[in-house]
Design a protein around this motif. Structure first.
Motif, mmCIF file in Angstrom:
data_model
loop_
_atom_site.group_PDB
_atom_site.id
_atom_site.type_symbol
_atom_site.label_atom_id
_atom_site.label_comp_id
_atom_site.label_asym_id
_atom_site.label_seq_id
_atom_site.Cartn_x
_atom_site.Cartn_y
_atom_site.Cartn_z
ATOM 1 N N ALA A 1 17.907 -7.279 -16.137
ATOM 2 C CA ALA A 1 16.742 -6.445 -15.863
ATOM 3 C C ALA A 1 15.441 -7.094 -16.314
ATOM 4 O O ALA A 1 14.350 -6.700 -15.873
ATOM 5 N N SER A 2 15.542 -8.094 -17.197
ATOM 6 C CA SER A 2 14.341 -8.801 -17.649
ATOM 7 C C SER A 2 14.694 -10.258 -17.915
ATOM 8 O O SER A 2 14.549 -10.775 -19.016
ATOM 9 N N SER A 3 15.170 -10.910 -16.849
ATOM 10 C CA SER A 3 15.520 -12.334 -16.940
ATOM 11 C C SER A 3 14.312 -13.157 -16.508
ATOM 12 O O SER A 3 13.575 -12.744 -15.600
ATOM 13 N N PRO A 4 14.009 -14.288 -17.147
ATOM 14 C CA PRO A 4 14.827 -14.964 -18.161
ATOM 15 C C PRO A 4 14.505 -14.606 -19.603
ATOM 16 O O PRO A 4 15.093 -15.170 -20.514
ATOM 17 N N THR A 5 13.544 -13.678 -19.822
ATOM 18 C CA THR A 5 13.091 -13.396 -21.190
ATOM 19 C C THR A 5 14.246 -13.036 -22.103
ATOM 20 O O THR A 5 14.330 -13.506 -23.250
ATOM 21 N N ARG A 6 15.177 -12.222 -21.609
ATOM 22 C CA ARG A 6 16.274 -11.765 -22.455
ATOM 23 C C ARG A 6 17.437 -12.757 -22.521
ATOM 24 O O ARG A 6 18.408 -12.511 -23.233
#
Length: 573
Positions: free
Chosen positions: A382-387
């Motif tokens: 849901a929040s790639s690549p941050t996670r």
């Protein structure tokens, strides 16, 4: 700006007000020997009062100060021992613990700090060694999430009898290997939490000066490599004084422990390093309790470096651990590594990082964020690549959520980026990431590109073609330490001896993928580097290496290894 700031000695010019800013509402743990103990006592007094403790070295008003339990609170609020386990000494002062939580009215409005000290007689010992008493392993659960941890395990460690050698007299391969094992345990215990991690180097010149001088510097080099591998900060203090100043007692109180002035300098360097690791909030002109949010690699080394003339970092003994005493004279691999298909299954009971995904590209349904089972690969997506840099119990998300993080692939379709660097630090590129990829692949560049995106080979999310690690090799000391273990700290482990099908084999021979010496990786032209030579010995170049295959383990003047530079001699073309 940082280099210029260091050049003028700002690391030693921390004011009392700046120290208050760094320590307001924060907790700090000092772990080390009697040098750390006395410097912690002076730290506590200075932080509470803004001046150096009066009187003689550890006497105050004619009484011993801070060594035993008493009613005085100038250095600490309590002075018990932290364990009953007599690891290497029956002296209770060598198991001392003290804490101070009241630093006076100056901190009433900004938040009282807490300072603790643990006397440790070795770099590490675990619960299985402590006869049921407290160990470094057990207390790590208490301290690992303090705000700041300042560690040193110097002189006591040099008293060790490792493989028949006295490490203070010669820091050889046996000493180095044991030290690395200690640090592997420290990474999983003391330094596994959220604390800002600092290693304070050992001072000159040991209990048997001057014969310990080289070994102290060798151990400091090893410590710097280890603390930087976990993105901690190395604080250099060896430069403060030398053997002559110890003999005439201008630098120490008793030819062993630094005097109050030198302890104050040590403490200020530590504080400056802590502030830099947390964004430079207090020394950079800001305010508030110690800063936060900065990149912990901003200040990997604090203080001047060693004098230029010294002995080599490690004095290799090149003693093979099996009945076969030496490597074959011809620079050929001892065994043909068995081709393998990397697997998602661990090869031992110990947590094993999966080096490469294979087969159908799917997210691992068993992965979740550490301590939060609700945050799985769907949450990552849901929040790639941050996670994708989020850590699980034994793997980061990018190592398990292959589809979510776009880290699928058997063979590398492109080389690691030659342009990617962490922030503005030119030397921290994909090669730097590869040396300790586990903690570094979650780092970002100035444009917020993650290392695992720019450095797929360094981060082991793909394979170099036609290059297989052996499935049967393991380090001689531990069968669970295979090529995947080598890959986790390749800059330290690729020169390890191991065993493969009853043959003694160096790691870089058996694990070319993990050691980044696959055919053509080091360059299309296969030759020896005419500029390389062994550290401290310019006459020992690649021609010297070619005379004996074990010399491929030698470390060079630029901290690279012979096997990386003497490619013809070491058969790493």
């Amino acid at each position: 700006w940082l280099a210029a700031w260091l050049a003028v000695g700002a690391s030693e010019d921390v004011t009392w007000e700046e120290a208050q800013c760094i320590m307001a509402g924060k907790s700090i743990v000092f772990m080390g020997d009697s040098i750390t103990r006395f410097c912690t006592m002076f730290f506590n007094y200075w932080l509470a009062n803004g001046e150096v403790q009066p009187g003689d070295y550890f006497e105050y008003d004619g009484e011993e100060w801070g060594l035993y339990e008493d009613d005085r609170d100038d250095c600490c609020d309590s002075r018990p021992t932290w364990t009953d386990f007599e690891y290497r000494s029956t002296n209770s002062k060598h198991r001392q613990y003290f804490v101070k939580e009241d630093f006076g009215s100056a901190f009433d409005e900004i938040g009282q700090p807490m300072s603790e000290f643990y006397f440790i007689q070795n770099c590490y010992y675990g619960d299985d060694e402590s006869d049921g008493d407290e160990s470094i392993e057990s207390i790590s659960e208490t301290i690992k999430d303090r705000d700041y941890i300042v560690y040193n395990c110097g002189w006591w460690n040099l008293k060790d009898d490792v493989d028949g050698g006295y490490c203070g007299l010669e820091w050889d391969e046996g000493c180095q290997e044991r030290y690395e094992e200690h640090w592997e345990n420290l990474r999983n215990t003391v330094f596994s939490g959220s604390a800002t991690s600092v290693y304070r180097s050992s001072t000159c010149c040991g209990e048997e000066a001057p014969s310990w001088v080289d070994a102290i510097q060798d151990q400091n080099d090893a410590a710097r490599e280890q603390i930087e591998a976990i993105d901690g900060t190395y604080v250099e203090v060896y430069d403060l004084y030398g053997y002559d100043e110890i003999v005439d007692r201008t630098a120490t109180f008793d030819s062993t422990h630094p005097n109050k002035e030198n302890c104050l300098t040590i403490n200020k360097r530590v504080l400056a390093a802590i502030d830099a690791a947390n964004g430079g909030t207090c020394l950079g002109g800001g305010g508030g309790g110690g800063g936060g949010g900065g990149d912990p690699t901003t200040m990997p080394t604090y203080g001047p470096t060693y004098p230029p003339t010294r002995s080599p970092t490690i004095k290799p003994t090149f003693v093979a651990p099996s009945s076969k005493p030496t490597m074959p004279p011809a620079p050929q691999p001892t065994v043909e590594p068995t081709p393998r298909a990397p697997t998602l299954e661990p090869t031992s009971d110990a947590p094993t990082l999966t080096p490469f995904p294979t087969g159908e590209c799917l997210d691992d349904a068993t992965w979740f964020k550490k301590n939060d089972p609700s945050k799985d690969c769907d949450w990552v997506a849901a929040s790639s690549p941050t996670r994708c840099a989020v850590k699980g119990d034994d793997r980061a998300a990018y190592q398990a959520c292959y589809r979510a993080c776009d880290t699928c692939g058997d063979e590398c379709s492109a080389d690691d980026s030659t342009d990617w660097i962490i922030r503005d630090e030119d030397d921290k590129n994909c090669d730097w990431v590869a040396e300790a990829y586990v903690p570094r692949c979650g780092k970002t560049s100035l444009d917020d590109t993650f290392a695992f995106q720019a450095c797929p080979y360094a981060c082991r999310t793909c394979l170099q073609p036609n290059c297989d690690d052996s499935m049967t090799w393991s380090a001689s000391s531990d069968e669970t330490k295979d090529c995947s273990w080598v890959a986790e700290a390749s800059n330290q482990r690729c020169t390890k001896y191991g065993v493969d099908v009853n043959e003694t084999v160096l790691a870089f021979v058996a694990c070319p993928q993990s050691c980044r010496v696959c055919p053509g990786f080091l360059g299309e032209t296969c030759d020896n580097d005419a500029t390389w030579y062994k550290k401290g010995e310019p006459s020992k170049n690649c021609d010297w290496v070619a005379q004996s295959f074990p010399r491929c383990r030698a470390k060079g003047f630029d901290d690279t290894w012979a096997y990386q530079n003497c490619r013809l001699a070491c058969d790493t073309c």
